[in-house]
Structure formats: structure tokens, C-alpha cells
Write a protein that holds these residues in place. Structure first.
Motif, short mmCIF file in Angstrom:
data_model
loop_
_atom_site.label_atom_id
_atom_site.label_comp_id
_atom_site.label_asym_id
_atom_site.label_seq_id
_atom_site.Cartn_x
_atom_site.Cartn_y
_atom_site.Cartn_z
N HIS A 100 -3.77 -0.88 -10.22
CA HIS A 100 -4.49 -1.40 -11.39
C HIS A 100 -5.76 -0.60 -11.65
N TYR A 101 -5.72 0.69 -11.32
CA TYR A 101 -6.78 1.64 -11.64
C TYR A 101 -6.17 2.82 -12.38
N GLU A 102 -6.96 3.40 -13.31
CA GLU A 102 -6.53 4.59 -14.02
C GLU A 102 -6.59 5.80 -13.11
N SER A 103 -5.71 6.76 -13.37
CA SER A 103 -5.76 8.02 -12.66
C SER A 103 -7.16 8.62 -12.81
N GLY A 104 -7.70 9.15 -11.73
CA GLY A 104 -9.05 9.69 -11.75
C GLY A 104 -10.11 8.69 -11.32
N THR A 105 -9.74 7.42 -11.21
CA THR A 105 -10.69 6.40 -10.75
C THR A 105 -10.15 5.65 -9.53
N ILE A 106 -8.95 6.01 -9.10
CA ILE A 106 -8.25 5.26 -8.05
C ILE A 106 -9.04 5.26 -6.74
N THR A 107 -9.05 4.10 -6.12
CA THR A 107 -9.71 3.89 -4.83
C THR A 107 -8.91 2.85 -4.05
N PRO A 108 -8.91 2.93 -2.72
CA PRO A 108 -8.28 1.86 -1.95
C PRO A 108 -9.00 0.52 -2.08
N PHE A 109 -10.31 0.56 -2.37
CA PHE A 109 -11.08 -0.67 -2.51
C PHE A 109 -10.59 -1.48 -3.71
N GLY A 110 -10.15 -2.70 -3.46
CA GLY A 110 -9.74 -3.58 -4.55
C GLY A 110 -8.42 -3.22 -5.18
N SER A 111 -7.64 -2.36 -4.55
CA SER A 111 -6.34 -1.99 -5.09
C SER A 111 -5.48 -3.24 -5.26
N HIS A 112 -4.75 -3.29 -6.35
CA HIS A 112 -3.88 -4.43 -6.64
C HIS A 112 -2.89 -4.66 -5.49
N THR A 113 -2.39 -3.57 -4.92
CA THR A 113 -1.48 -3.63 -3.77
C THR A 113 -2.20 -3.02 -2.57
N VAL A 114 -2.25 -3.74 -1.48
CA VAL A 114 -2.86 -3.22 -0.26
C VAL A 114 -1.88 -2.24 0.37
N LEU A 115 -2.33 -1.02 0.61
CA LEU A 115 -1.48 0.04 1.13
C LEU A 115 -2.06 0.63 2.41
N PRO A 116 -1.20 1.18 3.27
CA PRO A 116 -1.72 1.94 4.41
C PRO A 116 -2.54 3.12 3.90
N VAL A 117 -3.60 3.47 4.63
CA VAL A 117 -4.50 4.54 4.21
C VAL A 117 -4.50 5.65 5.26
N PHE A 118 -4.32 6.89 4.77
CA PHE A 118 -4.40 8.08 5.61
C PHE A 118 -5.56 8.93 5.11
N VAL A 119 -6.50 9.26 6.01
CA VAL A 119 -7.67 10.06 5.67
C VAL A 119 -7.54 11.40 6.37
N ASP A 120 -7.71 12.47 5.61
CA ASP A 120 -7.60 13.80 6.21
C ASP A 120 -8.65 13.99 7.30
N SER A 121 -8.21 14.55 8.41
CA SER A 121 -9.10 14.72 9.57
C SER A 121 -10.26 15.68 9.30
N SER A 122 -10.13 16.54 8.30
CA SER A 122 -11.23 17.48 8.02
C SER A 122 -12.51 16.74 7.61
#
Length: 165
Positions: A100-122
Motif C-alpha cells: 500500500h505504498y507507491e513505488s519510490g516510497t516503499i518501506t517495511p514500516f507499516g507495510s500492508h503485508t508483513v514480509l521477511p526482511v533481508f538487509v544487505d551486509s554492506s
């Protein structure tokens, strides 16, 4: 995005951060035209601004992959990390349905669907950034968060999933 949608997005982000006990700072900013401008508006380096990518798995489920500016997703590394043979970047309308966010504004915070998150190790290479920047669900704002707070609050997986662009 109208004012009501903007307010709703920022409220969702703030409530989710509070629920996860993750301190965040929502930063107003002018319209930007590049990664460098977006990072500058948040007072961080471009490599500290993360793209939140919605990635579709072959079983029609999704994950978030967070990649620093100046890097690109390494599909083979992410497939190996997740343990699947096929991943894809869904069309913008599907990403909207998931977050429920537009492309370019997407964030895991408050996402309509809770998804697993992978963060690049760099993100965690020395010297580790004090803050990382993320989308806020709204084009007129960015979000700052301490990387370790983000990872612990989302129970995110830190993994080598990118290469220099």
C-alpha cells in the motif's frame, strides 16, 4: 498522492515503528530527482540510503530486500539466501497491493503485508553508519533509523545480497 494518503502513510510508519520499539525520525524534504539529492536531503551519504525492494518468490509470496544506494541486487545471492530457484521484481501495482505504498516510497514500516526482511551486509561494513535512510511511504518525507535498531525490530536477516552498481 493526496494529503490524506500522505498523512495515512506517515501514521502507519510511525505506529509500526512504535509497536516494534524502533526509534525513527521522519524528515520532511523537497522533491528530489536522484539518489544523491535524496541522501543529501536526509543528511546522509548515498550509500546510507536504502532501496526497499519488494521481491516476489515463485510461490507468490514476497520478501523485502534492502540495498544501499550505489549497489544493485545480486539475484543469485538472494536466491541462494532464501533457498529458491526463482525470484522476480513484481510490477508496481502488485508492489502497491502488497505494501500500500507507491513505488519510490516503499518501506517495511507499516507495510500492508508483513514480509521477511533481508538487509544487505554492506550496510554494516566499517565504519558503520549511525543512521540509514529509508522511504517513508510519502514522497515529501524520508525516514532515518539506526541500522541495528532496524534489524532487531524487524528480526531482519543480514546477508550478502548485492554487488557494486
Amino acid at each position: 498522492m493526496n494529503k490524506l494518503q500522505s498523512d495515512e502513510a506517515l501514521t502507519r510508519v510511525a505506529l509500526d515503528a512504535s509497536r516494534r520499539n524502533i526509534p525513527i525520525e521522519i524528515v520532511p524534504r523537497e522533491k528530489v530527482n536522484s539518489l544523491e539529492e535524496a541522501a543529501e536531503a536526509l543528511g546522509i551519504k548515498s550509500g546510507q540510503l536504502l532501496k526497499s525492494l519488494v521481491i516476489k518468490k515463485s510461490d507468490d509470496t514476497f520478501v523485502f530486500a534492502l540495498i544501499p544506494g550505489g549497489r544493485k541486487l545480486d539475484w543469485a545471492k538472494l536466491r541462494s539466501q532464501i533457498g529458491v530457484n526463482k525470484l522476480s521484481l513484481p510490477p508496481a501495482d502488485v508492489a502497491w497491493d502488497v505494501t500500500h505504498y507507491e513505488s519510490g516510497t516503499i518501506t517495511p514500516f507499516g507495510s500492508h503485508t508483513v514480509l521477511p526482511v533481508f538487509v544487505d551486509s554492506s550496510v554494516f561494513e566499517e565504519p558503520e553508519a549511525e543512521h540509514i535512510g529509508l522511504g517513508s511511504g510519502d514522497r515529501g518525507h524520508g525516514l532515518l533509523v539506526k541500522p541495528r535498531d532496524f534489524v532487531s525490530g524487524f528480526d531482519a536477516t543480514i546477508a550478502d545480497i548485492s554487488t557494486p552498481a
